[in-house]
Design a protein around this motif. Structure first.
Motif, PDB file in Angstrom:
ATOM      1  N   GLU A  22      18.110 -51.965  81.954  1.00 58.75           N
ATOM      2  CA  GLU A  22      18.854 -50.775  81.531  1.00 58.75           C
ATOM      3  C   GLU A  22      19.110 -50.792  80.028  1.00 58.75           C
ATOM      4  O   GLU A  22      19.048 -49.748  79.381  1.00 58.75           O
ATOM      5  CB  GLU A  22      20.182 -50.732  82.295  1.00 58.75           C
ATOM      6  CG  GLU A  22      20.786 -49.344  82.433  1.00 58.75           C
ATOM      7  CD  GLU A  22      21.987 -49.369  83.334  1.00 58.75           C
ATOM      8  OE1 GLU A  22      21.900 -48.859  84.464  1.00 58.75           O
ATOM      9  OE2 GLU A  22      23.025 -49.923  82.913  1.00 58.75           O
ATOM     10  N   TYR A  25      16.272 -49.374  78.025  1.00 60.15           N
ATOM     11  CA  TYR A  25      16.197 -47.919  78.070  1.00 60.15           C
ATOM     12  C   TYR A  25      17.306 -47.305  77.221  1.00 60.15           C
ATOM     13  O   TYR A  25      17.099 -46.305  76.534  1.00 60.15           O
ATOM     14  CB  TYR A  25      16.260 -47.433  79.526  1.00 60.15           C
ATOM     15  CG  TYR A  25      14.958 -47.648  80.240  1.00 60.15           C
ATOM     16  CD1 TYR A  25      14.614 -48.902  80.747  1.00 60.15           C
ATOM     17  CD2 TYR A  25      14.039 -46.616  80.365  1.00 60.15           C
ATOM     18  CE1 TYR A  25      13.399 -49.117  81.358  1.00 60.15           C
ATOM     19  CE2 TYR A  25      12.828 -46.823  80.989  1.00 60.15           C
ATOM     20  CZ  TYR A  25      12.506 -48.070  81.477  1.00 60.15           C
ATOM     21  OH  TYR A  25      11.293 -48.282  82.073  1.00 60.15           O
ATOM     22  N   ALA A  26      18.488 -47.916  77.266  1.00 54.95           N
ATOM     23  CA  ALA A  26      19.596 -47.425  76.447  1.00 54.95           C
ATOM     24  C   ALA A  26      19.240 -47.535  74.972  1.00 54.95           C
ATOM     25  O   ALA A  26      19.491 -46.610  74.185  1.00 54.95           O
ATOM     26  CB  ALA A  26      20.863 -48.221  76.749  1.00 54.95           C
ATOM     27  N   VAL A  29      16.834 -44.773  73.955  1.00 56.68           N
ATOM     28  CA  VAL A  29      17.479 -43.468  73.802  1.00 56.68           C
ATOM     29  C   VAL A  29      18.318 -43.458  72.527  1.00 56.68           C
ATOM     30  O   VAL A  29      18.304 -42.489  71.766  1.00 56.68           O
ATOM     31  CB  VAL A  29      18.337 -43.114  75.039  1.00 56.68           C
ATOM     32  CG1 VAL A  29      19.092 -41.822  74.815  1.00 56.68           C
ATOM     33  CG2 VAL A  29      17.456 -43.012  76.281  1.00 56.68           C
TER      34      VAL A  29
END
Lengths: 65, 307
Positions: A22, A25-26, A29
């Protein structure tokens, strides 16, 4: 800069149901958000029309002789 | 046309009502016969993916109170991206389409940039489990024409939002362009009056709607926000006309006559071209059904296409 290649790699891993980090992906972004903010704050200069007037060295040159 | 599992919908939604009012025949094809085009519209896919991203992100950011703000943000934006990917899927549209995968991602990023959650002015009104709301109510004195059960009107909204000490419907919309008239189109939009009615009947004193638009273009994304009120006289007018619409729907079902009213309304060429135009352009539509369509009906309760 986050490339389309990297974004599509993240995409591929989601669609392949691979184990996801995660935080990765954070971070991706966050990077895209940061890049977009930079674009807004310092946009690339737009192409300008060719100048039709000649610049002058100083205003005194405009005074009547 | 031979009946093939013809059904009258048990729950009427804003989309069904819009389909019926734009073209009775479109309503028949999509809802009564239950046809869905074999090829999915990229506009729908992109819209769903964008909506899925925002729902996932908001559901985490505004509800996971045990995490710090930074942890919540990271988890929320990551899960939003993942939801976007899963909904958009692996298939890419033709290169000339604007709503490519990277453009929908850009739209999601644009939303995060323009509406940072920490300073969100339209705060989600939470029920304690996510941000989405749904409702259904019985339409007075109208019965389903085959089951005899009360006819229902229902809907599902992205979220309720608190703004200026009042409660609003909140809806995200993707679009191909945002022009000067974009905001005005929502002032009379039945979808939001219906949501207002549904939420008021559910005990939420909604006064209007906030619509946040995102135009997904080839080189940029543009966003705009509209705020529109629903005074009580408009709500009552909507309720009256809902009954009138449903009686016409039931009448069409009972007579079996669903005319091509799109020929006057212009619905045939809304959003490009109606997906059922192929069937309406031939004297023998039944020959083309299996070529271009699947038997698949959208179930608003289960939120999926059902064969």
């Amino acid at each position: 800069m986050l490339t389309n290649e990297k974004i599509n790699d993240l995409r591929r891993r989601v669609l392949n149901n691979e184990p996801l980090d995660e935080a990765e992906y954070a971070e991706a972004v966050r990077q895209m958000v940061s890049e977009r903010i930079s674009q807004i704050v310092s946009p690339a200069p737009k192409a300008t029309r060719k100048a039709t007037t000649k610049p002058i060295a100083n205003l005194d040159a405009l005074l009547p002789k | 046309m031979e009946p093939h599992n013809r059904e009258f919908p048990r729950v009427i939604t804003a989309s069904l009502r819009e389909a019926f009012n734009s073209c009775h025949k479109k309503f028949e094809w999509s809802q009564v016969v239950g046809l869905a085009p074999k090829t999915t519209s990229i506009h729908l896919t992109a819209g769903k993916a964008y909506a899925a991203a925002l729902e996932a992100y908001r559901s985490i950011y505004f509800t996971e109170s045990s995490l710090s703000e930074a942890e919540r943000y990271d988890k929320a934006v990551a899960q939003g991206f993942i939801a976007l990917v899963r909904t958009y899927g692996a298939e890419d549209p033709p290169p000339e389409e604007k709503k490519q995968f990277d453009r929908v991602v850009a739209a999601y990023v644009e939303h995060l940039v323009r509406y940072p959650p920490a300073t969100e002015h339209a705060k989600p009104h939470l029920l304690g489990r996510g941000v989405e709301f749904s409702f259904a109510f019985e339409v007075a004195d109208l019965k389903h024409p085959t089951t005899g059960d009360p006819l229902l009107y229902g809907g599902r909204l992205d979220q309720l939002a608190e703004y200026n000490s009042a409660l609003f419907i909140f809806d995200d919309k993707t679009t191909s362009g945002i022009g000067p008239q974009w905001r005005r189109q929502w002032d009379l939009r039945s979808q939001f009056t219906g949501y207002t009615v549904g939420m008021q009947l559910s005990g939420y004193p909604v006064v209007g709607a906030i619509i946040r638009g995102m135009a997904i273009l080839k080189e940029e994304c543009k966003t705009a926000e509209a705020l529109t009120y629903r005074p009580q006289w408009m709500v009552e007018r909507w309720k009256t006309r809902l009954i009138w619409d449903l009686k016409r729907m039931i009448d069409a079902w009972n007579t079996g006559y669903f005319p091509h009213t799109g020929e006057e309304s212009g619905a045939c060429y809304d959003y490009g071209i109606c997906p059922f135009a192929t069937l309406c352009m031939t004297e023998t539509p039944e020959k083309y059904i299996d070529v271009y369509f699947d038997y698949s009906r959208w179930d608003p309760v289960e939120r999926e296409h059902k064969k």
